[in-house]
Design a protein around this motif. Structure first.
Motif, PDB file in Angstrom:
ATOM      1  N   GLY A 472       0.789  -1.227   0.000  1.00 57.75           N
ATOM      2  CA  GLY A 472       0.000   0.000   0.000  1.00 57.75           C
ATOM      3  C   GLY A 472       0.818   1.273   0.000  1.00 57.75           C
ATOM      4  N   GLU A 473       1.903   1.316   0.799  1.00 58.50           N
ATOM      5  CA  GLU A 473       2.707   2.532   0.872  1.00 58.50           C
ATOM      6  C   GLU A 473       3.398   2.824  -0.455  1.00 58.50           C
ATOM      7  OE1 GLU A 473       5.377   2.418   4.137  1.00 58.50           O
ATOM      8  OE2 GLU A 473       3.799   2.284   5.668  1.00 58.50           O
ATOM      9  N   ARG A 474       3.879   1.774  -1.105  1.00 62.03           N
ATOM     10  CA  ARG A 474       4.552   1.977  -2.387  1.00 62.03           C
ATOM     11  C   ARG A 474       3.560   2.380  -3.479  1.00 62.03           C
ATOM     12  NH1 ARG A 474       9.545  -2.402  -2.954  1.00 62.03           N
ATOM     13  NH2 ARG A 474      10.988  -1.207  -1.637  1.00 62.03           N
ATOM     14  N   VAL A 475       2.357   1.801  -3.434  1.00 63.95           N
ATOM     15  CA  VAL A 475       1.338   2.202  -4.399  1.00 63.95           C
ATOM     16  C   VAL A 475       1.036   3.686  -4.248  1.00 63.95           C
ATOM     17  CG1 VAL A 475      -1.088   1.965  -5.033  1.00 63.95           C
ATOM     18  CG2 VAL A 475       0.299  -0.074  -4.662  1.00 63.95           C
ATOM     19  N   ALA A 481       3.522  10.327  -7.153  1.00 64.83           N
ATOM     20  CA  ALA A 481       4.589  10.791  -8.044  1.00 64.83           C
ATOM     21  C   ALA A 481       4.115  10.929  -9.490  1.00 64.83           C
ATOM     22  CB  ALA A 481       5.765   9.825  -7.982  1.00 64.83           C
ATOM     23  N   GLY A 482       2.868  10.538  -9.763  1.00 62.64           N
ATOM     24  CA  GLY A 482       2.341  10.641 -11.115  1.00 62.64           C
ATOM     25  C   GLY A 482       2.835   9.559 -12.056  1.00 62.64           C
ATOM     26  N   LEU A 483       3.459   8.505 -11.499  1.00 61.46           N
ATOM     27  CA  LEU A 483       3.977   7.424 -12.345  1.00 61.46           C
ATOM     28  C   LEU A 483       2.895   6.414 -12.715  1.00 61.46           C
ATOM     29  CD1 LEU A 483       7.401   6.718 -10.573  1.00 61.46           C
ATOM     30  CD2 LEU A 483       7.016   7.917 -12.738  1.00 61.46           C
ATOM     31  N   VAL A 484       1.874   6.303 -11.898  1.00 65.41           N
ATOM     32  CA  VAL A 484       0.840   5.298 -12.125  1.00 65.41           C
ATOM     33  C   VAL A 484      -0.533   5.939 -11.929  1.00 65.41           C
ATOM     34  CG1 VAL A 484      -0.137   3.110 -11.362  1.00 65.41           C
ATOM     35  CG2 VAL A 484       2.338   3.421 -11.366  1.00 65.41           C
ATOM     36  N   GLU A 485      -1.367   5.872 -12.945  1.00 64.17           N
ATOM     37  CA  GLU A 485      -2.749   6.352 -12.831  1.00 64.17           C
ATOM     38  C   GLU A 485      -3.740   5.206 -12.859  1.00 64.17           C
ATOM     39  OE1 GLU A 485      -3.804   9.373 -15.571  1.00 64.17           O
ATOM     40  OE2 GLU A 485      -2.325  10.819 -14.805  1.00 64.17           O
ATOM     41  N   ASN A 486      -3.366   4.087 -13.457  1.00 63.10           N
ATOM     42  CA  ASN A 486      -4.201   2.894 -13.431  1.00 63.10           C
ATOM     43  C   ASN A 486      -3.290   1.677 -13.493  1.00 63.10           C
ATOM     44  OD1 ASN A 486      -3.795   2.039 -16.278  1.00 63.10           O
ATOM     45  ND2 ASN A 486      -4.890   3.946 -16.723  1.00 63.10           N
ATOM     46  N   VAL A 487      -3.861   0.494 -13.363  1.00 57.18           N
ATOM     47  CA  VAL A 487      -3.040  -0.710 -13.225  1.00 57.18           C
ATOM     48  C   VAL A 487      -2.171  -0.961 -14.446  1.00 57.18           C
ATOM     49  CG1 VAL A 487      -4.561  -1.814 -11.550  1.00 57.18           C
ATOM     50  CG2 VAL A 487      -4.996  -2.125 -13.991  1.00 57.18           C
ATOM     51  N   ALA A 488      -2.596  -0.539 -15.623  1.00 61.52           N
ATOM     52  CA  ALA A 488      -1.800  -0.767 -16.826  1.00 61.52           C
ATOM     53  C   ALA A 488      -0.481  -0.012 -16.781  1.00 61.52           C
ATOM     54  CB  ALA A 488      -2.593  -0.378 -18.065  1.00 61.52           C
ATOM     55  N   ASP A 489      -0.474   1.134 -16.080  1.00 59.33           N
ATOM     56  CA  ASP A 489       0.745   1.945 -16.006  1.00 59.33           C
ATOM     57  C   ASP A 489       1.869   1.235 -15.251  1.00 59.33           C
ATOM     58  OD1 ASP A 489      -0.489   4.002 -17.382  1.00 59.33           O
ATOM     59  OD2 ASP A 489      -1.135   5.032 -15.551  1.00 59.33           O
ATOM     60  N   LEU A 490       1.528   0.233 -14.457  1.00 61.64           N
ATOM     61  CA  LEU A 490       2.568  -0.508 -13.744  1.00 61.64           C
ATOM     62  C   LEU A 490       3.573  -1.112 -14.711  1.00 61.64           C
ATOM     63  CD1 LEU A 490       0.343  -2.375 -11.118  1.00 61.64           C
ATOM     64  CD2 LEU A 490       1.952  -0.526 -10.631  1.00 61.64           C
ATOM     65  N   VAL A 499      14.216   4.742  -9.009  1.00 59.07           N
ATOM     66  CA  VAL A 499      15.347   5.163  -8.172  1.00 59.07           C
ATOM     67  C   VAL A 499      15.318   6.657  -7.878  1.00 59.07           C
ATOM     68  CG1 VAL A 499      16.856   3.280  -8.906  1.00 59.07           C
ATOM     69  CG2 VAL A 499      16.835   5.439 -10.197  1.00 59.07           C
ATOM     70  N   GLU A 500      14.485   7.399  -8.614  1.00 58.05           N
ATOM     71  CA  GLU A 500      14.340   8.821  -8.334  1.00 58.05           C
ATOM     72  C   GLU A 500      13.477   9.077  -7.100  1.00 58.05           C
ATOM     73  OE1 GLU A 500      15.823  11.379  -9.907  1.00 58.05           O
ATOM     74  OE2 GLU A 500      16.927   9.869 -11.054  1.00 58.05           O
ATOM     75  N   LEU A 501      12.760   8.046  -6.642  1.00 54.44           N
ATOM     76  CA  LEU A 501      11.861   8.201  -5.503  1.00 54.44           C
ATOM     77  C   LEU A 501      12.589   7.937  -4.194  1.00 54.44           C
ATOM     78  CD1 LEU A 501       8.746   6.297  -6.927  1.00 54.44           C
ATOM     79  CD2 LEU A 501       9.221   8.751  -7.028  1.00 54.44           C
ATOM     80  N   GLU A 502      12.098   8.544  -3.135  1.00 53.97           N
ATOM     81  CA  GLU A 502      12.701   8.368  -1.810  1.00 53.97           C
ATOM     82  C   GLU A 502      12.568   6.920  -1.354  1.00 53.97           C
ATOM     83  OE1 GLU A 502      12.261  10.082   2.770  1.00 53.97           O
ATOM     84  OE2 GLU A 502      11.109  10.972   1.120  1.00 53.97           O
ATOM     85  N   GLY A 503      13.657   6.366  -0.843  1.00 56.40           N
ATOM     86  CA  GLY A 503      13.619   5.025  -0.282  1.00 56.40           C
ATOM     87  C   GLY A 503      13.864   3.900  -1.273  1.00 56.40           C
ATOM     88  N   TRP A 504      14.157   4.245  -2.526  1.00 59.13           N
ATOM     89  CA  TRP A 504      14.381   3.215  -3.544  1.00 59.13           C
ATOM     90  C   TRP A 504      15.864   3.170  -3.914  1.00 59.13           C
ATOM     91  CZ3 TRP A 504      10.595   0.058  -5.808  1.00 59.13           C
ATOM     92  CH2 TRP A 504       9.280   0.351  -5.442  1.00 59.13           C
ATOM     93  N   GLY A 505      16.380   1.954  -4.075  1.00 54.52           N
ATOM     94  CA  GLY A 505      17.724   1.753  -4.594  1.00 54.52           C
ATOM     95  C   GLY A 505      17.647   0.944  -5.870  1.00 54.52           C
TER      96      GLY A 505
END
Length: 700
Positions: A472-475, A481-490, A499-505
């Motif tokens: 849930g937190e990652r979703v 961040a505007g990267l995902v608007e619906n499930v297809a965007d995954l 990697v541009e997001l906080e907490g990602w390596g």
């Protein structure tokens, strides 16, 4: 050496211990190992004295010094830390919670708030086994867990789950101070005990204050806080939370005491914490009723939440005679407290939009204390409930905590003169609101922002597309961040995006991208579950998959004639377990062009649900139940049997043809099979049974 054997003469770290030490690296390994063992023994004793007996032997500062010394020794000499007290600080974050089979079923118990129902329970018990004594205990309002010890050492812990299998929370439970990692005295070689994880009320208040000060949402109540904490994938977070445990039953043991009274005495000997001050032994049901009334009076003074009392037959022999039902034991009864009620004012009514588009009205209230919990909002369920109650903004209403957890409005005690009309449009996306009996739904589908985040999270869960690492937190982070608007965007996500997001390596980003890629060939049933179609869970999705066979058989094209939807709905009504209401909801979902756009986009991204091959009717009319672990998953067994016309159910009844028994099976299903004269098959016999009917096992 067990904790009970701790000797204050031979162990210098028990009383008046030294708190300053030479550098660990200066010790010989043999001396370091001996000192570490003495420290572990002493720290276990200190933990028991502090958390269980509430009689500490040393100051907090002295304890901290001993603990730090043990950490230093284990680190400097790479000593084995299995069940060391240092494990309580947590460990590496987990990828997910694994599912494990219980040592014995964790069944529920019948319950009621009426004394006459308890008297009926007592009459049945005495009719079947004669005179009995009862053990009366608090009914803890926490999270039930199984804790297993082998040779006196902590082996694993699991949540109750469905009673047969639960989530493995060993790493989390090991951090709880009131759970001994090594038992005291002379425990049995194998011991599985049942306990309740809870958060003490004072600690809960402190935790919520800290969360509010940090800008985080407070937990609703201690039970939710305990449950959410125990399922946290990071054991270090659990270690920082103030959880505790009471133990109250033996599930399975190589040596079992003859009575519950004796079992509780043994718990104390073994260092397992019990609610000593609040357990009573009575000879008749009236004594049990008096006990419940006394506990109701004491309830608000306890530092832990209870929602009733539990009355248990003391004799284990009598328990075995009374036996079990499919989901509950017949030797215990929960005499619940009445729900708490208070009166307050409705200041506003807002409408929430759920994952499937269902609209739920919520009353915003003047804060009121209901049983020690501040309630400022309560569910109104649906539009018909509002009409039935006649509730409106400004009314004085009576509020209760249903099940002592979920607040709800009971009735209106004073009309405030206001009115409330349920909206015709979704308050989030403005789409038309459709009514289905007492319920209301947003017609916006997967493009409604309120449904979007929840639907994306649901798409990833086990039973749907099962995307590891997409919680849930990652979703929420991806949506924000505007990267995902619906499930297809995954399926457009890249490592560079993440990697541009906080907490990602790089590693976590690559793992998620790979996990998403691995879901491109789901079963048709899993794909349908993942779409968040209203009223369609796993069972209904499997039925739809068997009926239609392929995603191409569903109306997903850009332009679909009304007659096609009529025919589609007619066909839906012929599917087992799909009635007219469900058929109408499924039609509505596919009739929504926005939903069809998302589905077509998924297919364009390479998601290709596997068609269901009709295996024939070789198993027509055959109903099986599975218990234990087979060489393939239960879902694979279900798909195999159902594709050949058979049926797989979750419980044994007179309609069951065979019980298939795998490794580490649950006892209750086998007992039900005996009771209903249902034949049992091991896995080899099951394979032979299928082969006789022309069905290959295991499935490819």
């Amino acid at each position: 050496m067990s904790d009970a054997d701790a000797d204050t003469e031979s162990n210098p770290y028990l009383r008046n211990p030294p708190t300053e030490f030479d550098p660990a690296e200066e010790l010989a390994r043999e001396d370091a190992e001996r000192q570490a063992e003495l420290l572990r023994e002493a720290i276990r004793e200190h933990d028991h004295r502090y958390y269980v007996e509430a009689e500490p032997l040393v100051s907090d500062a002295a304890y901290d010094a001993l603990f730090s010394r043990l950490v230093a020794l284990e680190g400097a000499f790479d000593l084995d830390t299995t069940n060391s007290p240092t494990n309580r600080v947590g460990g590496e974050p987990l990828d997910k919670l694994e599912t494990v089979e219980h040592a014995a079923p964790m069944l529920s118990i019948d319950q009621s708030t009426e004394a006459d129902d308890l008297r009926e329970f007592d009459e049945r018990v005495r009719r079947e086994v004669g005179d009995v004594a009862y053990v009366c205990e608090p009914k803890f309002d926490g999270l039930s867990v199984e804790v297993v010890y082998e040779d006196g050492q902590f082996a694993r812990a699991a949540t109750r789950g469905d009673g047969q299998r639960g989530d493995d929370v060993s790493a989390q439970v090991k951090t709880i101070p009131t759970v001994p990692l090594s038992l005291r005295g002379d425990p049995p070689e194998h011991l599985a005990v049942r306990g309740e994880v809870y958060m003490p009320k004072p600690a809960f208040s402190d935790l919520n204050r800290q969360r509010v000060e940090a800008g985080e949402d407070p937990f609703a109540n201690p039970r939710n806080a305990a449950a959410g904490t125990l399922r946290n994938l990071d054991p270090t977070v659990v270690a920082d939370r103030p959880l505790a445990v009471f133990f109250y039953d033996i599930l399975d043991a190589s040596d079992t005491p003859e009575t519950q009274r004796a079992a509780l005495d043994r718990f104390r000997d073994w260092g397992l914490r019990v609610a000593d001050d609040h357990v009573e032994f009575v000879d008749d049901v009236e004594g049990a009723i008096d006990y419940r009334d006394e506990m109701l009076d004491l309830r608000d003074d306890l530092d832990f939440e209870i929602d009733g009392t539990v009355i248990k037959v003391d004799s284990r022999e009598a328990r075995e005679q009374l036996g079990e039902k499919s989901r509950s034991v017949r030797w215990a009864f929960a005499y619940k407290f009445p729900a708490r009620h208070e009166v307050t004012t409705v200041r506003d009514i807002v409408v929430q939009v759920g994952r499937t588009g269902r609209l739920t009205p919520v009353a915003l209230l003047d804060p009121v204390d209901v049983g020690g919990v501040t309630v400022s909002r309560a569910t109104l369920h649906n539009p018909d409930e509002i009409a039935s109650l006649g509730v409106a903004v400004g009314d004085r209403v009576r509020v209760k905590r249903a099940g002592d957890v979920i607040p709800q409005v009971v009735d209106v005690v004073e009309d405030g003169g206001g009115t409330y009309e349920f909206p015709d449009e979704c308050p989030v996306c403005g789409s038309q609101v459709d009514r289905d009996g007492p319920l209301a739904f947003c017609s916006g589908g997967l493009t409604c922002p309120a449904q979007r985040e929840a639907s994306i999270g649901h798409f990833a869960v086990k039973g749907a597309m099962d995307i590891d690492g997409l919680g849930g937190e990652r979703v929420a982070q991806l949506v924000d961040a505007g990267l995902v608007e619906n499930v297809a965007d995954l399926y457009d996500l890249t490592v560079d995006d993440l990697v541009e997001l906080e907490g990602w390596g790089e590693t976590s980003a690559q793992n998620l991208v790979d996990a998403i890629e691995e879901t491109k060939s789901p079963s048709l049933a899993s794909f349908l579950v993942g779409l968040s179609i209203p009223e369609v869970g796993e069972a209904t999705a499997r039925a739809l998959a068997r009926e239609f066979g392929s995603i191409d058989e569903f109306p997903i094209d850009e332009d679909v004639a009304e007659s096609r939807f009529d025919a589609f709905e007619d066909r839906l009504t012929t599917v087992p377990d799909v009635g007219e209401t469900v058929a109408h909801r499924v039609r509505d979902f596919f009739e929504n062009e926005d939903n069809r756009v998302v589905i077509r986009s998924l297919l364009d991204h390479g998601v290709d649900p596997e068609p269901v091959e009709d295996g024939g009717d070789e198993l027509d009319g055959v109903t099986i139940v599975v218990t234990g672990t087979l060489q393939v998953s239960r879902s694979a067994v279900r798909e195999l049997v159902e594709s050949h016309g058979g049926n797989v159910t979750g419980s044994v009844s007179g309609n069951t043809d065979y019980l298939v028994v795998g490794g580490n099976p649950g006892q209750s299903k086998r007992d039900d099979a005996d009771e209903n004269a249902v034949p049992t098959l091991d896995e080899d016999e099951f394979a032979a049974f299928l082969a006789e009917r022309g069905v290959s096992y295991p499935p490819e």
